[in-house]
Structures are given as C-alpha cells and as structure tokens.
Design a protein around this motif. Structure first.
Motif, short mmCIF file in Angstrom:
data_model
loop_
_atom_site.label_atom_id
_atom_site.label_comp_id
_atom_site.label_asym_id
_atom_site.label_seq_id
_atom_site.Cartn_x
_atom_site.Cartn_y
_atom_site.Cartn_z
N PRO A 28 0.84 -1.22 0.00
CA PRO A 28 0.00 0.00 0.00
C PRO A 28 0.86 1.26 0.00
O PRO A 28 1.95 1.30 0.58
CB PRO A 28 -0.80 -0.13 1.30
N LEU A 29 0.37 2.26 -0.68
CA LEU A 29 1.14 3.50 -0.87
C LEU A 29 1.45 4.16 0.47
O LEU A 29 0.55 4.51 1.23
CB LEU A 29 0.32 4.45 -1.75
N ALA B 183 -5.84 14.31 -7.25
CA ALA B 183 -6.15 13.01 -7.84
C ALA B 183 -5.23 12.79 -9.03
O ALA B 183 -4.91 13.71 -9.77
CB ALA B 183 -7.61 12.95 -8.28
N TRP B 184 -4.79 11.51 -9.18
CA TRP B 184 -3.84 11.22 -10.27
C TRP B 184 -3.91 9.75 -10.61
O TRP B 184 -3.69 8.88 -9.76
CB TRP B 184 -2.42 11.58 -9.82
N ARG B 185 -4.28 9.47 -11.85
CA ARG B 185 -4.27 8.10 -12.38
C ARG B 185 -5.00 7.12 -11.44
O ARG B 185 -4.48 6.06 -11.08
CB ARG B 185 -2.85 7.63 -12.58
N GLY B 186 -6.21 7.49 -11.02
CA GLY B 186 -7.02 6.58 -10.24
C GLY B 186 -6.78 6.62 -8.74
O GLY B 186 -7.41 5.87 -8.00
N ARG B 187 -5.87 7.48 -8.28
CA ARG B 187 -5.63 7.61 -6.85
C ARG B 187 -6.03 9.00 -6.38
O ARG B 187 -5.93 9.97 -7.13
CB ARG B 187 -4.15 7.41 -6.52
N VAL B 188 -6.46 9.08 -5.13
CA VAL B 188 -6.81 10.35 -4.51
C VAL B 188 -5.80 10.63 -3.41
O VAL B 188 -5.50 9.75 -2.58
CB VAL B 188 -8.25 10.32 -3.94
N GLY C 135 1.93 7.43 -6.47
CA GLY C 135 1.85 6.04 -6.89
C GLY C 135 2.90 5.60 -7.89
O GLY C 135 3.48 4.51 -7.78
N ARG C 136 3.17 6.43 -8.88
CA ARG C 136 4.09 6.00 -9.94
C ARG C 136 5.52 5.81 -9.44
O ARG C 136 6.12 4.76 -9.69
CB ARG C 136 4.04 7.00 -11.10
#
Length: 397
Positions: A115-116, A390-395, A122-123
């Motif tokens: 998990p982040l 928000a970025w590429r499906g993450r908040v 994330g990337r």
C-alpha cells in the motif's frame, strides 16, 4: 495637449523590449537544435549487452491500454533480463493480461507493491518497488509506462545511444497517438509549452540544471539509482521523471533527452477533456522547479506563446485604424515573426504524431493548434497554482 501618441509609443517600446527579450531566449535554445542527435531508429541487438536491462512497468487499472506495451516489450531481444510489471492491485483485468503474457514469455513477472506510504505518489512508488526487487545483475533499469507501445529494437537503440553519448540516464520523447479532433487541436499546443521552456530532444550538451526527461521511457544505470537512493528523492513529485533526472544531474551524472519517435509510441489520454485535465495538471513541472524558475517560465510562455496571436490581431487593427508609430510597427513585426517561428516548430514536430489512428480526417487540426496556444498557456498558469489531489485513479490528501 494630447499625449496619446507619446503614450502609445512608450507602450509599444516597452512591449517590444520585454517580448523581444523572451524571443531571444527561445531563439538561443532553438539554435542548439541545429547540431542535435537525429531521432533514434530501431537497432539490432549487441551481444555485449546480454541481459543488461531490467524493465519496470508500473500499472493500475490499465486493462484497456497495456496489451500493446506487453506485446512491444516481448518483441525486445536478449538485452532484456526481466520485465517486472508492478501492479497496485488492479481490479479491471490488468493482472490477468500480465499473467497471460508471462505464460508465453518467462521474462515477465507480475509484482504487487505494498500500500502506498505517506508522502509517496503512486508512480514513483511502483517504480522504486520494481527497482528494489530487480536482479542485481542488471546494469540498467528501464522504466516504461503501461500506455506506451515499444517498437521492435527500441531497447537496443536506447542502450546504444546512452553508451555512445556517455549518458548515465537517458529518456525519450515518443510519437503520440491522437484520435479525436479536440486532441489534435489542443495537445500539440500543450506540448509546445515544454519546447519553449526547455532544450529540444537530441541536444548533445543539454543544460544539466534544467534538463528535460520523460518517464514513459526512462533508462538509468543501476549504480546511479543506487547512489541516489532509488526513486526516493522524487517520492512525492507528480512529475517524478523530471524531478529524479534533475536530482541525478545535480549529483554529477550525465543526463540526456533524445528523440524516440521512431521507436516508441504512446496513447496518453482519451479525448480533449482528459488531455486538458490530466496532462495539463503536470506540465507546469512545479515539483521539479523552484518558484522563481517557475514564474520565469510562465513569463516566457506568456511572451512567446500566449500573446503573439492576440497581439498580432490587436496591433494590426491599430495600424489599420491609422495609428502611426515606428515602435508599433516593430512590435507587430516581432509578433508576426514569433508566429512564423511557432508554425516552423509545428512543422519540425510533425513526425512526433502518428496519424493512422486519427478519427476521420481530424489530423489536419494539428496545423491549427497555434490558435490553442493562449488556452495552453492559461492551463499552465492554472496548474502552477494548484497541487493535484487526484492522479491516475488515486486520490491524495
């Protein structure tokens, strides 16, 4: 006494001087392109690079886009030791596609990152996870985005270029796949905001203090990543590729940015709205740039990209209405010149676009993209004032 001619002359002189200074900055950068390295082409494998590369592909719900990336990587030759797809618990079938490819090509491995953690985007987290779980025998780490389409001979080509130029890190500009009319009109204008601010791809002696990079194809020596702590220095950056490249350059390593339009393609976003929202959100590069540099770049974009079209119309209208002033004429000439430069740059980057996927005949709107320039510059201003949530499906909090 009517001072309007004096006032007009002073305004025009001021505008001519301040906009002209921006034009000189841009021209000095473009002149470097005269001796840049030609676009990379597919290359045959070199036995000296046997199993030299670990490829890391970060993914999260990429089922609609990842197959061409998997197929393209599978076509790469024996430079590739392993291909690690680091998936962040996709729920859309991405994992199944990776496992199916792994069943036919043993170089593929599906990894699931933890998990982040707090403070990470994330990337870079997924890329760092792949780096830490890669074989220590790989001399190079190649980050590749899931929405790219690597062409046969890509890895051999970028390895050869890195070794010939003595780069410790090299990334590539791709060939873009656009489809809808809105994309063809807006996306080249957004891309131009980068070309005005930084050296063009292929410069042999790039400015290491403001080097450009592209994480869609990002090759780095393993020992360099080890020495800078992996991707940690770009952990919280929404432009982690540029942030990491500049940190590596500041550590004394050589960083390059080359034209890879002939060896890698990318379909980044679906439609004009997503292009505006998602790509426009990171193009300011504020996470890799000091506040002073950022506002200097915004000033430059305003002078050379945002203003030439409206000013040309305004100044030409003034002359048509009978206003006579040498500074006004000179200011108009400068803006016409900037427009000619802009259309010339459009011609120069035309090869960076794949027209075979265009919907109908919408690709012709590429040639009208300079009329989207004021909007593209406005988008950079908007992005510079906001931190992405928000970025590429993450908040993100």
């Amino acid at each position: 006494m009517d001072f309007s001619p004096v006032w007009i002359g002073g305004l025009c002189l001021f505008g001519l001087l301040i906009q002209g200074s921006g034009a000189l900055v841009v021209l000095s950068r473009l002149m470097k392109g005269a001796v840049r390295r030609s676009p990379l082409t597919p290359q045959a494998s070199n036995s000296d690079n046997l199993a030299a590369v670990t490829v890391v592909v970060p993914s999260l719900n990429e089922v609609e886009r990842i197959q061409p990336c998997l197929d393209g990587l599978s076509q790469q030759s024996y430079e590739v030791r392993e291909i690690l797809v680091v998936d962040s618990n996709s729920t859309d079938g991405t994992r199944e596609k990776v496992l199916a490819k792994a069943a036919t090509d043993p170089r593929f491995r599906l990894l699931t990152d933890d998990p982040l953690p707090q403070g990470w985007v994330g990337r870079p987290w997924a890329l760092n996870w792949g780096f830490e779980h890669s074989s220590p025998d790989s001399e190079w780490i190649l980050g590749v985005d899931a929405d790219t389409q690597p062409q046969r001979g890509m890895i051999a080509s970028v390895l050869q270029a890195a070794e010939e130029e003595g780069f410790d890190l090299v990334s590539l500009s791709p060939q873009f796949i656009l489809r809808s009319p809105g994309e063809w009109w807006l996306q080249p204008a957004l891309l131009m905001t980068l070309l005005f601010r930084f050296d063009v791809a292929g410069i042999r002696q790039p400015d290491q203090d403001s080097v450009m990079a592209n994480g869609q194809c990002f090759l780095c020596r393993r020992k360099v990543l080890e020495n800078v702590g992996g991707y940690r220095s770009a952990a919280g950056s929404f432009c982690d590729d540029v942030t990491l490249a500049r940190n590596i350059a500041k550590a004394g390593y050589r960083v390059g940015f080359l034209d890879g339009a002939k060896i890698i393609k990318v379909r980044m976003y679906e439609g004009m709205r997503e292009t505006w929202d998602e790509w426009g959100r990171s193009l300011d590069l504020k996470d890799a740039t000091s506040r002073t540099e950022l506002w200097g770049q915004l000033w430059l974009l305003t002078m050379v990209q945002g203003l030439p079209i409206p000013l040309t119309m305004l100044l030409f209208g003034g002359i048509e209405e009978g206003l006579s002033n040498p500074f006004l004429s000179g200011w108009l000439d400068l803006n016409v010149f900037l427009l000619l430069v802009r259309f010339g740059m459009l011609l120069a980057i035309s090869g960076s676009y794949d027209r075979q996927f265009s919907v109908g005949k919408s690709a012709w709107l590429f040639w009208l993209s300079p009329f989207a320039d004021p909007f593209a510059v406005a988008r950079i201003f908007l992005s510079a004032r906001q931190k992405p949530k928000a970025w590429r499906g993450r908040v993100y909090s």
